[in-house]
Design an enzyme around this catalytic site. Structure first.
Site, mmCIF file in Angstrom:
data_model
loop_
_atom_site.group_PDB
_atom_site.id
_atom_site.type_symbol
_atom_site.label_atom_id
_atom_site.label_comp_id
_atom_site.label_asym_id
_atom_site.label_seq_id
_atom_site.Cartn_x
_atom_site.Cartn_y
_atom_site.Cartn_z
ATOM 1 N N ASP A 43 -41.234 -32.543 -4.029
ATOM 2 C CA ASP A 43 -40.680 -32.669 -2.732
ATOM 3 C C ASP A 43 -40.506 -34.368 -2.576
ATOM 4 O O ASP A 43 -41.002 -35.407 -3.281
ATOM 5 C CB ASP A 43 -41.741 -32.554 -1.651
ATOM 6 C CG ASP A 43 -41.260 -31.885 -0.426
ATOM 7 O OD1 ASP A 43 -40.942 -30.665 -0.028
ATOM 8 O OD2 ASP A 43 -40.627 -32.854 0.341
ATOM 9 N N LYS A 268 -40.203 -2.391 16.399
ATOM 10 C CA LYS A 268 -40.835 -2.899 17.584
ATOM 11 C C LYS A 268 -40.107 -3.590 18.689
ATOM 12 O O LYS A 268 -39.602 -4.535 18.484
ATOM 13 C CB LYS A 268 -42.043 -3.775 17.094
ATOM 14 C CG LYS A 268 -43.267 -3.906 18.115
ATOM 15 C CD LYS A 268 -44.270 -3.007 17.880
ATOM 16 C CE LYS A 268 -45.377 -3.115 18.799
ATOM 17 N NZ LYS A 268 -46.040 -1.877 18.929
ATOM 18 N N GLY A 274 -37.587 -14.615 16.181
ATOM 19 C CA GLY A 274 -37.422 -15.902 16.312
ATOM 20 C C GLY A 274 -37.621 -16.490 14.725
ATOM 21 O O GLY A 274 -37.427 -15.551 13.920
ATOM 22 N N CYS A 277 -35.555 -18.260 9.921
ATOM 23 C CA CYS A 277 -34.815 -17.664 9.112
ATOM 24 C C CYS A 277 -33.963 -16.427 9.868
ATOM 25 O O CYS A 277 -32.645 -16.706 9.847
ATOM 26 C CB CYS A 277 -35.507 -16.485 8.089
ATOM 27 S SG CYS A 277 -36.846 -17.671 7.305
ATOM 28 N N ARG A 347 -40.380 -22.503 14.834
ATOM 29 C CA ARG A 347 -39.003 -22.914 15.008
ATOM 30 C C ARG A 347 -38.188 -21.505 15.497
ATOM 31 O O ARG A 347 -38.539 -20.510 15.404
ATOM 32 C CB ARG A 347 -38.266 -22.703 13.442
ATOM 33 C CG ARG A 347 -38.560 -23.884 12.751
ATOM 34 C CD ARG A 347 -38.236 -24.088 11.365
ATOM 35 N NE ARG A 347 -39.164 -23.089 10.321
ATOM 36 C CZ ARG A 347 -38.712 -22.875 9.317
ATOM 37 N NH1 ARG A 347 -37.739 -23.291 8.548
ATOM 38 N NH2 ARG A 347 -39.760 -22.173 8.373
HETATM 39 C C1 UGA Z 1 -37.832 -12.967 7.787
HETATM 40 C C2 UGA Z 1 -37.644 -11.609 6.748
HETATM 41 O O1 UGA Z 1 -38.669 -10.659 7.376
HETATM 42 C C3 UGA Z 1 -38.201 -11.930 5.378
HETATM 43 O O2 UGA Z 1 -37.882 -10.670 4.413
HETATM 44 C C4 UGA Z 1 -37.107 -12.989 4.858
HETATM 45 O O3 UGA Z 1 -37.760 -13.596 3.370
HETATM 46 C C5 UGA Z 1 -37.535 -14.236 5.740
HETATM 47 O O4 UGA Z 1 -37.086 -13.910 7.065
HETATM 48 C C6 UGA Z 1 -36.774 -15.449 5.233
HETATM 49 O O5 UGA Z 1 -35.375 -15.298 5.298
HETATM 50 O O6 UGA Z 1 -37.143 -16.250 4.467
HETATM 51 P P1 UGA Z 1 -39.892 -13.987 8.754
HETATM 52 O O7 UGA Z 1 -39.048 -15.040 9.132
HETATM 53 O O8 UGA Z 1 -41.504 -14.516 7.881
HETATM 54 O O9 UGA Z 1 -39.176 -13.282 7.487
HETATM 55 O O10 UGA Z 1 -40.345 -13.188 9.807
HETATM 56 P P2 UGA Z 1 -40.391 -11.530 10.043
HETATM 57 O O11 UGA Z 1 -41.565 -10.972 9.941
HETATM 58 O O12 UGA Z 1 -39.315 -10.939 9.696
HETATM 59 O O13 UGA Z 1 -40.293 -11.542 11.774
HETATM 60 C C7 UGA Z 1 -39.138 -12.237 12.409
HETATM 61 C C8 UGA Z 1 -39.360 -12.177 14.040
HETATM 62 O O14 UGA Z 1 -38.824 -10.832 14.399
HETATM 63 C C9 UGA Z 1 -40.607 -12.375 14.530
HETATM 64 O O15 UGA Z 1 -40.223 -13.323 15.494
HETATM 65 C C10 UGA Z 1 -41.049 -11.171 15.024
HETATM 66 O O16 UGA Z 1 -42.017 -11.353 16.177
HETATM 67 C C11 UGA Z 1 -39.873 -10.371 15.238
HETATM 68 N N1 UGA Z 1 -40.041 -9.010 15.387
HETATM 69 C C12 UGA Z 1 -40.298 -8.219 13.989
HETATM 70 C C13 UGA Z 1 -39.817 -7.998 16.249
HETATM 71 O O17 UGA Z 1 -39.593 -8.445 17.443
HETATM 72 N N2 UGA Z 1 -40.000 -6.611 16.222
HETATM 73 C C14 UGA Z 1 -40.128 -6.075 14.963
HETATM 74 O O18 UGA Z 1 -40.119 -4.880 14.874
HETATM 75 C C15 UGA Z 1 -40.488 -6.869 13.862
#
Ligand code: UGA
Length: 468
Positions: A43, A268, A274, A277, A347
């Site tokens: 890094d 959900k 947010g 990603c 973020r």
């Molecule tokens: C997301 C993807 O799920 C991963 O597969 C991917 O590798 C990652 O981005 C990436 O591009 O690196 P992540 O950002 O860790 O992963 O978070 P998620 O678990 O996807 O949740 C994203 C957002 O959606 C959160 O704010 C969560 O609260 C919200 N969410 C999730 C909902 O509002 N409803 C749901 O049913 C699921």
């Protein structure tokens, strides 16, 4: 660099470097070292490297600090800021640097990816595979290949591959060690064999593998994140319809989820998505599609984004409603700051966006999060923070759940009721037991659910059917 050339022998256990030690890179480096590979993490940030070298993870990720300490003790993992050292060390170089949204644009900022690839290419003198893991617009790998050719004094020794990463924050270790699939974007047999060697222990346990061309591999990642974002916004769009009709989005989601073709994961409803990603990936994808002349194909992603943002405003509306129509001077306890539980990542966090909108309406806002306080204070210094959950809700006129940490889910509504001034709660994540709150005398409201409790019916077994 030719697509059929074989730059060198395929070692049984290639030496790996991981360039970029954020959530993705640090986890990848630690996980690969735990599988027995010799790994060098790289890094440009000396502070991060010092922390990791001393066994500390610079962010919150369950299970990662323990695994880091374990692999450091084996001598399989080291960290450096030196690209010279990296170029000399690695057979396979994984590029895991960030591709944030460009300031003032919807496009992805590729400067860190470009710099990592070319800095390595300039220095490599033995056969090596450079593997992109960062999320990039389709076509980037082809452009990078040209850049490598130009930058490298030994272009015949290099090849480029793409290996998108699907880990979720909060589950990063398990997602890296036991991914649901691997995708290799390659242009030669040698590149595929190098990647097979680099992932041997994961492939040996039967992990599905898709071997693809570079462009498909790049697309898989943005297509997956766009699908997930669309699924969340779909159910939240239904919540909007429920709100004006008096229907209940929780019951609706539950009933939909029993159809295997739809499924309950990522259905959900609530405050929406947010993080670092989903939001930036759908915007960058729409931007790239427009550049390619197929903007219409993914124009719906603009709507997905708009639905998601409306949930934040609607949450503020509900809090205002419970506060009696005017937020001025009302004490609002905001539970959560991280974009999701089990993460300290803020973020594009819906929680902090809502807290700041409430503050902008002159509410007396207090925020508490079990892990994300430091990050939140740095980026949102204008907000007021409480040191504990109890302090946060003490004297509150309205409580609003914004991130569904276990600490908040399992809190006792009776105990909470003794601390607040007004027993009013907005469940921004559909994570609380509405009946328990109402039984304890609270006014409970959630987006897309009717205010009248008599209309809410969800059987016990249906309660876990819809999940994040
Ligand atoms: C997301 C993807 O799920 C991963 O597969 C991917 O590798 C990652 O981005 C990436 O591009 O690196 P992540 O950002 O860790 O992963 O978070 P998620 O678990 O996807 O949740 C994203 C957002 O959606 C959160 O704010 C969560 O609260 C919200 N969410 C999730 C909902 O509002 N409803 C749901 O049913 C699921």
């Amino acid at each position: 660099m030719s697509t059929t050339d074989t730059p060198g022998l395929v070692p049984e256990r290639p030496k790996l470097t991981v360039i970029g030690t954020g959530y993705l890179g640090a986890t990848h480096a630690v996980a690969m070292a735990s599988l027995g590979y010799d790994v060098l993490g790289v890094d440009v940030d000396q502070k991060k490297i010092d922390l990791l070298t001393s066994g500390e993870v610079p962010f919150f990720e369950p299970g990662l600090p323990e695994l880091l300490k374990k692999v450091l003790a084996t001598g399989k993992l080291r960290f450096t800021t030196s690209f010279d050292e990296a170029a000399e060390f690695g057979d396979v170089h994984f590029i895991c640097v960030g591709t944030p949204q460009l300031h003032g644009s919807q496009a992805a900022n590729l400067e860190y990816v470009e710099s990592a690839f070319t800095e390595l290419a300039k220095r490599i003198t033995t056969p090596a595979l450079l593997v992109g893991k960062s999320t990039v617009p389709v076509g980037t790998a082809t452009r990078l290949t040209e850049m490598l050719l130009e930058a490298s004094p030994n272009p015949e020794l290099l090849q480029l591959a793409w290996n998108p990463e699907f880990l979720r924050e909060g589950y990063a270790v398990q997602d890296t060690l036991r991914p649901d699939r691997l995708v290799f974007g390659v242009e030669s047999e040698w590149a595929e064999q190098m990647l097979r060697a680099a992932f041997a222990p994961i492939l040996e346990v039967g992990t599905p593998l898709v071997v693809a061309d570079l462009k498909t591999a790049e697309l898989v990642k943005v297509a997956a994140n766009s699908f997930l974002a669309t699924k969340i916004s779909y159910i939240n769009a239904m919540a909007e319809v429920c709100e004006v009709t008096g229907a209940d989005v929780n019951l609706l989601a539950s009933a939909l989820s029993y159809d295997d073709r739809i499924g309950g994961r990522f259905l959900k409803p609530g405050l929406g998505f947010g993080g670092g990603c989903l939001p930036k990936d759908i915007r960058a994808f729409a931007f790239r599609a427009e550049e390619l002349g197929v903007g219409q194909a993914v124009a719906f992603l603009h709507e997905v984004d708009a639905i998601n943002n409306r949930r934040r405003m609607r949450t503020v509306d509900l809090v205002r409603e419970l506060a009696g129509g005017d937020l001025r001077g009302k004490r609002i306890a905001c539970l959560g700051a991280a974009f999701k539980p089990n993460s300290d990542d803020i973020r594009d966090a819906p929680a902090l966006d809502v807290a700041d909108m409430l503050r902008a309406e002159s509410a007396d806002v207090v925020v508490y999060d079990p892990e994300a306080m430091e990050n939140a204070k740095r980026v949102y210094p204008q907000l007021t923070y409480a040191d504990t959950f109890s302090q946060c809700i003490k004297g509150a006129d309205v409580v609003v759940l914004l991130t569904e940490w276990d600490q908040f889910r399992s809190a006792d509504p009776e105990m909470m009721g003794e601390l607040v001034v007004g027993k009013s709660i907005v469940d921004g994540r559909h994570a609380l037991d509405a009946d328990a709150y109402r039984a304890a005398g609270w006014v409970y409201r959630a987006l897309g659910r009717p205010a009248d409790p008599k209309t809410v019916r969800l059987s016990e077994d249906a309660k876990d059917q819809v999940t994040v």
